[in-house]
Design a protein around this motif. Structure first.
Motif, PDB file in Angstrom:
ATOM      1  N   VAL A 204      -0.752  -7.666 -88.594  1.00  0.00           N
ATOM      2  CA  VAL A 204      -2.242  -8.252 -88.619  1.00  0.00           C
ATOM      3  C   VAL A 204      -1.915  -9.964 -89.648  1.00  0.00           C
ATOM      4  CG1 VAL A 204      -2.387  -5.749 -89.664  1.00  0.00           C
ATOM      5  CG2 VAL A 204      -1.568  -7.438 -91.329  1.00  0.00           C
TER       6      VAL A 204
ATOM      7  N   SER B 193      -4.719  -1.586 -94.136  1.00  0.00           N
ATOM      8  CA  SER B 193      -3.851  -1.543 -93.555  1.00  0.00           C
ATOM      9  C   SER B 193      -2.710   0.212 -94.083  1.00  0.00           C
ATOM     10  CB  SER B 193      -2.455  -2.233 -92.636  1.00  0.00           C
ATOM     11  OG  SER B 193      -1.551  -2.899 -93.588  1.00  0.00           O
TER      12      SER B 193
ATOM     13  N   ASN C  30      -3.401  -1.135 -87.841  1.00  0.00           N
ATOM     14  CA  ASN C  30      -2.694  -1.468 -87.891  1.00  0.00           C
ATOM     15  C   ASN C  30      -2.176  -0.225 -89.092  1.00  0.00           C
ATOM     16  OD1 ASN C  30       0.489  -3.142 -88.076  1.00  0.00           O
ATOM     17  ND2 ASN C  30      -0.265  -2.595 -90.043  1.00  0.00           N
ATOM     18  N   GLY C  31      -2.894   0.059 -89.924  1.00  0.00           N
ATOM     19  CA  GLY C  31      -2.453   1.302 -90.843  1.00  0.00           C
ATOM     20  C   GLY C  31      -2.499   3.397 -89.722  1.00  0.00           C
TER      21      GLY C  31
ATOM     22  N   GLY D 154      -6.206  -3.872 -90.014  1.00  0.00           N
ATOM     23  CA  GLY D 154      -6.673  -3.523 -91.116  1.00  0.00           C
ATOM     24  C   GLY D 154      -5.846  -1.539 -90.075  1.00  0.00           C
TER      25      GLY D 154
END
Length: 540
Positions: free
Chosen positions: A282, A291, A60-61, A57
């Motif tokens: 994810v 994320s 990806n965030g 997460g």
């Protein structure tokens, strides 16, 4: 005229194109090595489209922040705040608030329902071929206009950052940006693109943070003194910088225009295909939520930085020097870097600006190519029966080549044009054609194939028609086409009209036709809310 020339020369004095190119070249070399390493694990469709669902997460965030914070976010908003103050900062607010819509309404539900693309979600309980074709057309339209804006914006920055003023030189740089972007996508797929976006986000936010602290330190960390200096700067708009209306004045039309733009920005983000596709990288819905929370935090902090950087550029550089520099309003942040740290800091910010363009166009290209290969080739042309498991990825790579070539040509042709309307078109199409269909699919049991087609095609047609006949294209000083006036729609952004119309068309198409498959509707509801049956990390 001579005074303007002197100002332009003053604006670019101290810029070292060789240093800028060296720093940018180092970034490209490092990221290409990372992309090559990532490509060793890019074998299946899941690897190519969704990076094997292997990112956490937080990772990806950060990548979402890298994908979302485009050149328009960094250079355009800083310049808008420097010249127009309050009005410019409204862009920052709109882009940030948009993420709350994405978090609350679409992130987790999309991750649970889809596999690789927006078309997966829309076609889950409807007729596959027509809905996937419509979703792919909408995705390609949004991606193309957003891509064109990024490429053309990159061309306009060449003047300032690299000292290249000739048309041939600018075209060569746009082509070089396009070639590197194509390499990222062809070689690394989503995994390589994600790592490029993570690196770019870290560089961009770090650079913005350093400049923000530097500007505030010059004013004893007193924001009021900074604002007062920006107001007092000669050649600016004075007290108007602290109130609404500095950009277009205050009238009923401008109020409606701002409302329309705000609606498009807030709702458009939750319908941007390249943002939606990031939720599939994810392993779980929980990580998708994490994320978005990370993205909101990073993007929110960055847009607070733009407030200081924009007013800092207005106070330390001045509106006259910004507007007379090559690149115009986009030169505010680079000129502030030059003022603060000389050629070295400018070289870093120049590299970050080009890295921003590279990362965003790579994300857009992989989204558009995935939509064509997965939705059109695999599910419309082949009807879901692709014998060779690698054929879909091969088609995606060929599509990426075509999209890259088209975007290079388009960026070269549009390098002298006003690209603001292209960004507006991308957000307005996303908010009008994509978001109503997504929300209806997720939350309305009665919604069916006819409703989806009406809202997608209707939203697309209405949005493009209204923008073509708006002041963004003709009839105003800032229009794309000069010297003609065929505008009859008064607003530069059609969101205020096109978004409600798209919701209405989706409703109308649904109630005028037979309900869809109730069993599929129930399955989608359970899957979207609970995650039961959602695509796992090991899926191919």
């Amino acid at each position: 005229m001579n005074g303007g020339t002197n100002l332009a020369q003053t604006a670019i004095e101290g810029i070292n194109p060789g240093l800028n190119m060296a720093i940018f070249g180092a970034f490209v070399a490092i990221t290409l090595i990372i992309v090559f390493r990532a490509s060793r694990n890019t074998k299946t469709a899941s690897d190519y489209y969704a990076a094997g669902r292997a990112f956490s997460g937080p990772q990806n965030g950060i990548a979402i922040a890298g994908d979302y914070l485009s050149a328009a976010s960094f250079l355009g908003i800083c310049g808008a705040i420097a010249l127009n103050g309050y009005d410019g900062f409204l862009y920052s607010i709109g882009f940030l608030v948009a993420w709350l819509v994405a978090l609350l309404l679409v992130a987790e539900l999309l991750r649970n329902t889809g596999k690789f693309t927006m078309g997966d979600v829309l076609a889950f309980r409807m007729r596959q071929r027509p809905v996937r074709a419509a979703a792919a057309i909408s995705t390609l339209a949004v991606s193309f206009f957003y891509l064109l804006a990024q490429m053309a914006g990159g061309g306009s920055l060449v003047n300032l950052l690299l000292g290249i003023t000739g048309a041939a030189g600018q075209a060569a740089v746009i082509a070089a940006v396009g070639v590197v972007m194509i390499l990222y996508v062809l070689i690394g797929g989503m995994k390589g693109t994600t790592w490029v976006q993570i690196i770019k986000a870290v560089l961009l936010i770090s650079g913005a943070f350093a400049m923000t602290v530097w500007v505030l330190a010059l004013y004893g960390f007193n924001l009021s003194d900074l604002l007062a200096d920006a107001v007092a700067m000669e050649g600016g708009k004075g007290e108007a910088l602290l109130a609404p209306g500095a950009q277009y004045g205050v009238s009923e039309i401008t109020k409606l225009n701002f409302l329309s733009l705000g609606i498009a920005l807030v709702l458009g983000t939750a319908g941007l295909p390249h943002v939606l596709m990031r939720f599939y990288t994810v392993p779980t819905a929980k990580e998708a939520r994490r994320s978005v929370v990370w993205a909101i935090g990073l993007i929110g902090v960055f847009y607070l930085f733009t407030l200081v950087l924009g007013y800092g550029a207005g106070a330390l550089v001045g509106a006259e020097r910004i507007t007379s520099a090559p690149g115009g309003v986009n030169s505010a942040a680079p000129l502030l870097a030059l003022q603060l740290g000389g050629p070295v800091l400018l070289g870093f910010i120049a590299a970050v600006a080009f890295a921003t363009i590279l990362a965003v166009v790579a994300g857009l290209t992989i989204t558009a190519s995935a939509s064509f290969a997965h939705d059109v080739y695999a599910n419309v042309i082949k009807k879901g029966k692709v014998d060779d498991k690698n054929a879909e990825v091969r088609v995606a790579r060929v599509t990426a080549l075509v999209i890259g070539a088209v975007s290079i040509v388009g960026g070269i042709l549009a390098r002298e044009q006003n690209v603001a309307f292209l960004v507006a078109l991308a957000f307005a199409v996303a908010a009008s054609a994509n978001l109503p269909t997504i929300l209806y699919s997720l939350f309305w049991r009665r919604f069916n194939t006819a409703g989806a087609l009406w809202s997608i095609y209707g939203g697309l047609a209405v949005t493009i028609t209204l923008i073509v006949f708006s002041p963004a294209v003709s009839g105003a000083e800032t229009s794309m086409i000069k010297g003609v006036d065929f505008s009859w729609f008064p607003l530069e952004n059609p969101g205020l009209v096109s978004i409600p119309l798209s919701f209405l068309l989706g409703w109308l198409g649904t109630v005028l036709s037979k309900p869809g498959d109730r069993a599929k509707q129930a399955e989608m509801e359970v899957r979207s809310l609970t995650g039961v049956g959602a695509e796992k990390a090991t899926a191919h």
